[in-house]
Every structure is written in C-alpha cells, then in structure tokens.
Design a protein around this motif. Structure first.
Motif, PDB file in Angstrom:
ATOM      1  N   ARG A  56       0.817  -1.203   0.000  1.00  0.00           N
ATOM      2  CA  ARG A  56       0.000   0.000   0.000  1.00  0.00           C
ATOM      3  C   ARG A  56       0.852   1.255   0.000  1.00  0.00           C
ATOM      4  O   ARG A  56       0.528   2.236  -0.670  1.00  0.00           O
ATOM      5  N   CYS A  57       1.962   1.217   0.747  1.00  0.00           N
ATOM      6  CA  CYS A  57       2.849   2.385   0.791  1.00  0.00           C
ATOM      7  C   CYS A  57       3.493   2.615  -0.573  1.00  0.00           C
ATOM      8  O   CYS A  57       3.659   3.749  -1.009  1.00  0.00           O
ATOM      9  N   LYS A  58       3.888   1.543  -1.220  1.00  0.00           N
ATOM     10  CA  LYS A  58       4.512   1.687  -2.531  1.00  0.00           C
ATOM     11  C   LYS A  58       3.494   2.150  -3.565  1.00  0.00           C
ATOM     12  O   LYS A  58       3.839   2.846  -4.511  1.00  0.00           O
ATOM     13  N   ALA A  59       2.259   1.768  -3.375  1.00  0.00           N
ATOM     14  CA  ALA A  59       1.222   2.155  -4.320  1.00  0.00           C
ATOM     15  C   ALA A  59       0.870   3.633  -4.190  1.00  0.00           C
ATOM     16  O   ALA A  59       0.405   4.237  -5.151  1.00  0.00           O
ATOM     17  N   GLN A  60       1.106   4.239  -3.031  1.00  0.00           N
ATOM     18  CA  GLN A  60       0.774   5.641  -2.805  1.00  0.00           C
ATOM     19  C   GLN A  60       2.055   6.446  -2.623  1.00  0.00           C
ATOM     20  O   GLN A  60       2.493   6.696  -1.502  1.00  0.00           O
TER      21      GLN A  60
END
Length: 166
Positions: A56-60
C-alpha cells in the motif's frame, strides 16, 4: 508364592506408571505441537499484513507538496535544536564564569577568626620549591624521591589543630 504375587503386583504397578508417564509425554508433545503451529500461524498472518502494508505504501507515492512539507518540518526542527543547543552552551559558559567571578567564601564568626589569628598561613610557603621539583626531573634521576614523597616531610597548609582555645 507371596514373593511372586508381590513381584507381579509391583510389575503391574510399574507398567501402569509407565503407561501413565507415556500418556503424559504424548499430551505434552501434542500441546507443544499445537503451540508451535499457533505461533507459525500468527507469524504468517503478521508477515502477510506487513507485506500488504508495504504494498500500500509503494502504491501511494508521496506528493511533491508532502515531500516539501516534510523537508520544511525537518529543517525547522534542526534549526530549533541547534538554537537550543547554542543557548544551553552559552548559559553553561556564563554560569561557570559567573560562579568563578562571584565566589565568596561564607562569612566566618569573629571568634573563629580570632582563634586562628596567631597561625601564619603556610599555603604558599613552599609552593615555588615544589613547582621547581615537579618541573625538574633531576630529583627522580638522583633517587631522591623519598625526600619528596615522604609522609614525614613538612606539612603545608593551615590545620584546625593549631587553634588556641580561650
């Protein structure tokens, strides 16, 4: 016949104790296996949750505004820490110098001063001689160390036992 019956009873008791012991061992092993399985399951769930959070962090990715805000906040905190450290060091220096400049020994009663008025101060009596001995290495080479470090040498300084009681 009695001995045979006793030995047979003893063997039966031992075999019963052995079976009980084996059952307890099996139960202990089973509870250990269950505990290990539960631990592995918890660990697996935790790793999956960590991987999902990382995804999720990499996606945002961070926006430019948030990066700029973080950089400004970091710079502000760094400047504040440097300013506080400089102020602390300045306060420490001024308090140290102030305490040295404004040092006054506590006032002594008149009776105490009069009791020691007959004793001459010997604080600086042999200061130059001792300084020369320390700076000169001749005393250590000659082997005359005992005269300098002897406990029977002259005592320097003022001592309370010299007071005159009246």
């Amino acid at each position: 016949a009695e001995k045979a019956a006793e030995s047979a009873a003893r063997r039966e008791k031992e075999s019963a104790d052995k079976k009980l012991h084996e059952e307890k061992q099996k139960e202990l092993k089973e509870t250990t296996r269950e505990a290990i399985a539960a631990f592995k399951h918890r660990k697996f769930v935790q790793e999956v949750a960590e991987k999902e959070a990382l995804a999720r962090c990499k996606a945002q990715p961070l926006t430019c505004e948030s990066r700029l805000r973080i950089a400004q906040r970091s710079a502000t905190l760094l400047r504040r820490a440097a300013r506080e450290k400089a102020a602390r060091m300045a306060a420490d220096q001024t308090s140290a110098l102030k305490s040295l400049k404004e040092f006054d020994p506590p006032p002594r009663p008149v009776a105490t001063a009069a009791a020691y008025s007959h004793v001459p101060s010997r604080v600086y009596e042999d200061a130059e001689h001792r300084a020369l001995q320390r700076s000169n290495s001749v005393g250590t080479i000659d082997g005359d160390v005992t005269a300098v470090s002897s406990k029977f040498g002259p005592v320097h300084g003022d001592w309370a036992h010299q007071a005159v009681l009246r």
